[in-house]
Design an enzyme around this catalytic site. Structure first.
Site, short mmCIF file in Angstrom:
data_model
loop_
_atom_site.label_atom_id
_atom_site.label_comp_id
_atom_site.label_asym_id
_atom_site.label_seq_id
_atom_site.Cartn_x
_atom_site.Cartn_y
_atom_site.Cartn_z
N ASP A 11 47.90 38.82 47.39
CA ASP A 11 48.63 37.71 46.88
C ASP A 11 49.94 37.26 47.66
OD1 ASP A 11 49.43 35.39 45.22
OD2 ASP A 11 50.47 36.80 43.65
N GLU A 25 40.97 46.72 47.80
CA GLU A 25 42.09 46.20 46.64
C GLU A 25 41.29 44.84 46.18
OE1 GLU A 25 44.16 46.25 44.79
OE2 GLU A 25 46.07 45.54 45.43
N ASP A 26 42.01 44.68 44.99
CA ASP A 26 41.36 43.53 44.37
C ASP A 26 41.83 42.24 44.80
OD1 ASP A 26 43.87 43.80 43.28
OD2 ASP A 26 43.20 43.94 41.22
N PHE A 28 46.12 31.49 38.72
CA PHE A 28 46.16 33.02 38.16
C PHE A 28 44.80 33.35 37.73
CE2 PHE A 28 47.07 36.39 35.37
CZ PHE A 28 47.84 36.91 35.99
N ARG A 43 41.26 41.66 29.27
CA ARG A 43 39.89 40.47 29.87
C ARG A 43 39.66 41.11 31.24
NH1 ARG A 43 42.66 34.86 28.53
NH2 ARG A 43 41.90 34.53 26.67
P1 IMP Z 1 50.91 41.01 45.83
O1 IMP Z 1 51.87 39.72 45.48
O2 IMP Z 1 50.07 40.74 47.14
O3 IMP Z 1 51.72 41.94 46.34
O4 IMP Z 1 49.85 41.42 44.66
C1 IMP Z 1 50.51 42.02 43.52
C2 IMP Z 1 49.76 42.09 42.46
O5 IMP Z 1 49.73 40.91 41.80
C3 IMP Z 1 48.24 42.43 42.64
O6 IMP Z 1 47.70 43.49 42.96
C4 IMP Z 1 47.81 41.87 41.50
O7 IMP Z 1 47.64 43.22 40.49
C5 IMP Z 1 48.65 40.84 40.78
N1 IMP Z 1 47.91 39.49 41.08
C6 IMP Z 1 48.13 38.58 41.75
N2 IMP Z 1 47.87 37.45 41.46
C7 IMP Z 1 47.04 37.65 40.49
C8 IMP Z 1 46.12 36.85 39.72
O8 IMP Z 1 45.67 35.81 39.90
N3 IMP Z 1 45.45 37.55 38.67
C9 IMP Z 1 45.76 38.92 38.17
N4 IMP Z 1 46.82 39.81 38.78
C10 IMP Z 1 47.07 38.97 40.00
MG MG Z 2 46.27 45.22 42.42
#
Ligand code: IMP
Ligand code: MG
Length: 175
Positions: A102, A98-99, A151, A164
């Site tokens: 958050d 996963e990337d 972000f 981007r």
């Molecule tokens: P979660 O809040 O852990 O469920 O993450 C939800 C999704 O928010 C992640 O999979 C990303 O696609 C997106 N996300 C969270 N933080 C960032 C950021 O800093 N940049 C871009 N996408 C983000």
């Molecule tokens: Mg993601």
């Protein structure tokens, strides 16, 4: 490549070095296993390919698409957009790539979803974690970088304007 209004948080060189470290650790841990790399579309594709191209272990690739709704963050609703076939998960040593983790809602949902398909083992590898944003505890077995609450954009990370994702470094705009 550097775009205006974007500051570099993690450079190409730092990413490259970290990927080498993660790849060599994963090669040790997954040697001789029936590995399925489960990449989370779309953002993690960049990390997944660059990481696995550095690995020597045999592996299969699978993809899954989920989406979380920013507007309803309080409910934290995660939706399955495209599932992975059970045959790539059942009895396999599955590594989710996963990337970012958050709030943890997406990965908490995904870990439960994949567990229900009976993998032999299940671990999580995330390029980035924002621990200060966590709402649900998620165990990250392999982590690239812990970052502050910014972000980020680039290296797979998209913003609302789009286009981007393909920046070769991780940048940020002040929140
Ligand atoms: P979660 O809040 O852990 O469920 O993450 C939800 C999704 O928010 C992640 O999979 C990303 O696609 C997106 N996300 C969270 N933080 C960032 C950021 O800093 N940049 C871009 N996408 C983000
Ligand atoms: Mg993601």
């Amino acid at each position: 490549h550097k775009m205006e209004n974007l500051k570099v948080l993690i450079s190409e060189e730092e990413i490259e070095k970290k990927l080498e470290e993660l790849a060599s650790q994963l090669d040790k841990d997954y040697e001789g296993k029936e590995t399925t790399i489960l990449s989370v579309l779309n953002g993690a594709v960049f990390f997944t390919t660059e990481l696995t191209l550095k690995m020597k272990t045999k592996m299969q690739f699978a993809f899954i698409k989920i989406s979380s709704y920013e507007g309803t963050e309080s409910t934290g609703k995660v939706t399955l957009k495209s599932d992975v076939s059970n045959s790539l998960i059942e009895g396999k040593d599955v590594l989710i790539v996963e990337d970012i983790v958050d709030t943890g809602r997406s990965m908490s949902y995904l870990l439960e979803h994949i567990k229900a398909k009976n993998p032999k083992s299940l671990k999580l590898c995330s390029l980035v974690s924002k621990p200060s944003r966590r709402e649900i505890e998620v165990p990250i077995d392999y982590l690239g970088f812990e970052i502050p609450n910014k972000f980020i954009i680039g290296y797979g990370f998209d913003d609302e304007e789009g286009f981007r994702r393909n920046l070769p470094y991780i940048g940020y705009k002040e929140v």
